[in-house]
Design a protein around this motif. Structure first.
Motif, mmCIF file in Angstrom:
data_model
loop_
_atom_site.group_PDB
_atom_site.id
_atom_site.type_symbol
_atom_site.label_atom_id
_atom_site.label_comp_id
_atom_site.label_asym_id
_atom_site.label_seq_id
_atom_site.Cartn_x
_atom_site.Cartn_y
_atom_site.Cartn_z
ATOM 1 N N UNK A 43 0.847 -1.190 0.000
ATOM 2 C CA UNK A 43 0.000 0.000 0.000
ATOM 3 C C UNK A 43 0.880 1.237 0.000
ATOM 4 N N UNK A 44 1.440 1.533 -1.164
ATOM 5 C CA UNK A 44 2.410 2.619 -1.272
ATOM 6 C C UNK A 44 1.710 3.967 -1.166
ATOM 7 N N UNK A 45 2.329 4.878 -0.403
ATOM 8 C CA UNK A 45 1.817 6.240 -0.333
ATOM 9 C C UNK A 45 2.134 6.952 -1.644
ATOM 10 N N UNK A 46 1.410 8.030 -1.921
ATOM 11 C CA UNK A 46 1.607 8.752 -3.178
ATOM 12 C C UNK A 46 2.322 10.074 -2.998
ATOM 13 N N UNK A 47 2.623 10.405 -1.757
ATOM 14 C CA UNK A 47 3.431 11.603 -1.503
ATOM 15 C C UNK A 47 4.099 11.456 -0.148
ATOM 16 N N UNK A 48 5.245 12.096 -0.002
ATOM 17 C CA UNK A 48 5.950 12.051 1.273
ATOM 18 C C UNK A 48 5.233 12.917 2.302
ATOM 19 N N UNK A 49 5.342 12.553 3.576
ATOM 20 C CA UNK A 49 4.923 13.500 4.614
ATOM 21 C C UNK A 49 5.727 14.791 4.465
ATOM 22 N N UNK A 50 5.166 15.887 4.906
ATOM 23 C CA UNK A 50 5.867 17.170 4.821
ATOM 24 C C UNK A 50 7.169 17.084 5.606
ATOM 25 N N UNK A 51 8.270 17.453 4.947
ATOM 26 C CA UNK A 51 9.585 17.354 5.584
ATOM 27 C C UNK A 51 10.548 18.314 4.897
ATOM 28 N N UNK A 52 11.633 18.644 5.600
ATOM 29 C CA UNK A 52 12.667 19.500 5.017
ATOM 30 C C UNK A 52 13.578 18.706 4.086
ATOM 31 N N UNK A 53 13.933 17.487 4.503
ATOM 32 C CA UNK A 53 14.812 16.624 3.701
ATOM 33 C C UNK A 53 14.297 15.192 3.809
ATOM 34 N N UNK A 54 14.336 14.477 2.680
ATOM 35 C CA UNK A 54 14.042 13.046 2.673
ATOM 36 C C UNK A 54 15.369 12.303 2.630
ATOM 37 N N UNK A 55 15.507 11.297 3.474
ATOM 38 C CA UNK A 55 16.731 10.496 3.524
ATOM 39 C C UNK A 55 16.373 9.074 3.123
ATOM 40 N N UNK A 56 16.765 8.693 1.899
ATOM 41 C CA UNK A 56 16.457 7.366 1.380
ATOM 42 C C UNK A 56 17.591 6.379 1.621
ATOM 43 N N UNK A 57 17.224 5.138 1.886
ATOM 44 C CA UNK A 57 18.199 4.066 2.107
ATOM 45 C C UNK A 57 18.010 3.008 1.021
ATOM 46 N N UNK A 58 19.112 2.646 0.372
ATOM 47 C CA UNK A 58 19.157 1.701 -0.742
ATOM 48 C C UNK A 58 18.687 2.407 -2.006
ATOM 49 N N UNK A 59 19.654 2.794 -2.840
ATOM 50 C CA UNK A 59 19.389 3.661 -3.992
ATOM 51 C C UNK A 59 18.371 3.069 -4.959
ATOM 52 N N UNK A 60 18.490 1.794 -5.283
ATOM 53 C CA UNK A 60 17.578 1.213 -6.276
ATOM 54 C C UNK A 60 16.150 1.182 -5.757
ATOM 55 N N UNK A 61 15.948 0.646 -4.554
ATOM 56 C CA UNK A 61 14.601 0.579 -3.991
ATOM 57 C C UNK A 61 14.007 1.973 -3.813
ATOM 58 N N UNK A 321 26.812 14.134 12.299
ATOM 59 C CA UNK A 321 27.288 14.296 10.922
ATOM 60 C C UNK A 321 26.124 14.448 9.956
ATOM 61 N N UNK A 322 25.104 13.611 10.120
ATOM 62 C CA UNK A 322 23.936 13.701 9.253
ATOM 63 C C UNK A 322 23.237 15.045 9.399
ATOM 64 N N UNK A 323 23.121 15.521 10.620
ATOM 65 C CA UNK A 323 22.468 16.817 10.833
ATOM 66 C C UNK A 323 23.205 17.922 10.089
ATOM 67 N N UNK A 324 24.532 17.893 10.111
ATOM 68 C CA UNK A 324 25.310 18.905 9.378
ATOM 69 C C UNK A 324 25.059 18.809 7.882
ATOM 70 N N UNK A 325 24.932 17.588 7.363
ATOM 71 C CA UNK A 325 24.648 17.404 5.941
ATOM 72 C C UNK A 325 23.276 17.963 5.604
ATOM 73 N N UNK A 326 22.267 17.650 6.413
ATOM 74 C CA UNK A 326 20.924 18.183 6.184
ATOM 75 C C UNK A 326 20.939 19.719 6.180
ATOM 76 N N UNK A 327 21.620 20.290 7.171
ATOM 77 C CA UNK A 327 21.672 21.748 7.280
ATOM 78 C C UNK A 327 22.369 22.369 6.072
ATOM 79 N N UNK A 328 23.428 21.717 5.607
ATOM 80 C CA UNK A 328 24.164 22.224 4.439
ATOM 81 C C UNK A 328 23.265 22.213 3.195
ATOM 82 N N UNK A 329 22.493 21.157 3.028
ATOM 83 C CA UNK A 329 21.588 21.053 1.876
ATOM 84 C C UNK A 329 20.572 22.179 1.905
ATOM 85 N N UNK A 330 20.015 22.461 3.060
ATOM 86 C CA UNK A 330 18.967 23.482 3.171
ATOM 87 C C UNK A 330 19.504 24.901 3.007
ATOM 88 N N UNK A 331 20.807 25.083 3.201
ATOM 89 C CA UNK A 331 21.393 26.407 2.963
ATOM 90 C C UNK A 331 21.502 26.711 1.474
#
Length: 331
Positions: A43-61, A321-331
């Motif tokens: 039962x796949x959703x059709x849109x992401x929940x509202x978020x600043x950054x999406x972090x996906x795991x496993x590139x193909x999936x 480390x991840x938080x710094x990456x997220x913050x850098x992306x949003x800048x």
């Protein structure tokens, strides 16, 4: 800030689930709001929940999941978890999807230098997006297990979802040979059946060798600490890995790990120092026999493994480390 962590097969108990739950917990400690979703539910959703950054795991999936959405996220990063890097990237039917997913991302997370070098070789234009960060580890000493080790036995433990890449039938075959000389040997298997045909093969082998093999099924993660406390040796016989959380957990419990010599495992284990790496059946049997016969070797390798994990696989540093990456992306 809100981060959505998108993992395949969540909340099924397997490596990616352990990883995303640990990251979510530690990001929360830093004041970050998190939400975890599965990218492989029927039962796949059709849109992401509202978020600043999406972090996906496993590139193909993750890329397959993105194609089913009504709209794409404005910002996303991808963690390469193992089979996407070592197998899908070289599969003619999947390669383009993996590379497109990485090309459209804001950042790409890999676990070690070898993974970075491999990815740059296959996609040199991705170089500036890639960052290295080792898997974190949280070792729980709490929990009670409903399974009890037999008195005077020596317990090998193989935690893995049952699928072909985990090479479980070969592990059973090799240990069966050792069992002929050491009848005190026992093997516990833990993990869900992820591939039906492989599950059938493994269950038939277990039924044939039930005098020394026990399948514990899918054990809740909070009970795993109690299982590790009864274990003498942990196995990983995989054909492909990213940086397996189960090995880090075992090492965090000061246990010796006997693992296949593949990039994901060798990025954690220093052979004969913090664990044992085998290339052939004979090497496996030689190492396994030493572990059966020598308690001092088990203890010394386990203690070195525990010290290594504490120094190099901090879950708090991982979240920072991840938080710094997220913050850098949003800048």
């Amino acid at each position: 800030m809100k981060i959505v962590l998108a993992s395949p097969n969540y909340p099924q108990l397997r490596g990616n689930t352990i990883t995303v739950q640990r990251i979510a917990d530690n990001l929360k400690n830093l004041g970050v709001e998190t939400e975890i979703i599965s990218t492989t539910n029927e039962n796949v959703i059709h849109s992401f929940p509202v978020a600043d950054v999406i972090h996906g795991f496993h590139a193909y999936n993750f890329y397959q999941f993105l194609q089913k959405l009504d709209s794409k996220p404005a910002h996303y990063i991808v963690t390469m978890t193992g089979t996407d890097l070592n197998q899908d990237l070289f599969n003619p039917d999947k390669r383009l999807d993996v590379l497109t997913c990485l090309h459209e991302s804001d950042a790409i997370h890999v676990f070690d230098k070898k993974a970075e070098e491999l990815l740059i070789k296959e996609g040199p234009w991705l170089t500036n997006k890639i960052f290295i960060m080792a898997q974190g580890n949280q070792t729980s000493s709490t929990g009670v297990s409903s399974f009890t080790k037999e008195p005077d036995s020596l317990l090998f433990f193989l935690p893995a979802g049952i699928r072909k890449v985990k090479n479980i039938p070969v592990a059973i075959s090799m240990l069966q040979e050792l069992y002929q000389s050491y009848p005190q040997l026992r093997l516990w298997l833990v993990g869900p059946i992820l591939e039906e045909e492989e599950g059938r093969i493994v269950m038939e082998l277990i039924d044939r060798h039930k005098d020394w093999i026990c399948y514990l099924g899918q054990v809740p993660h909070e009970e795993m600490g109690a299982v590790y406390r009864q274990t003498d040796v942990v196995l990983n016989t995989s054909l492909s890995e990213g940086q397996p959380a189960t090995i880090l957990e075992a090492m965090g419990h000061a246990l010796p790990v006997l693992a296949s010599d593949i990039p994901g495992n060798s990025s954690i284990i220093s052979d004969r120092k913090t664990g044992l790496l085998y290339k052939t059946r004979n090497e496996f049997l030689d190492y396994a026999e030493k572990l059966v016969n020598n308690n001092k070797i088990r203890q010394s390798i386990g203690q070195s493994a525990e010290a290594y994990v504490k120094q190099h696989h901090s879950s708090e540093r991982e979240a920072e480390t991840l938080l710094k990456v997220y913050q850098h992306i949003l800048k």
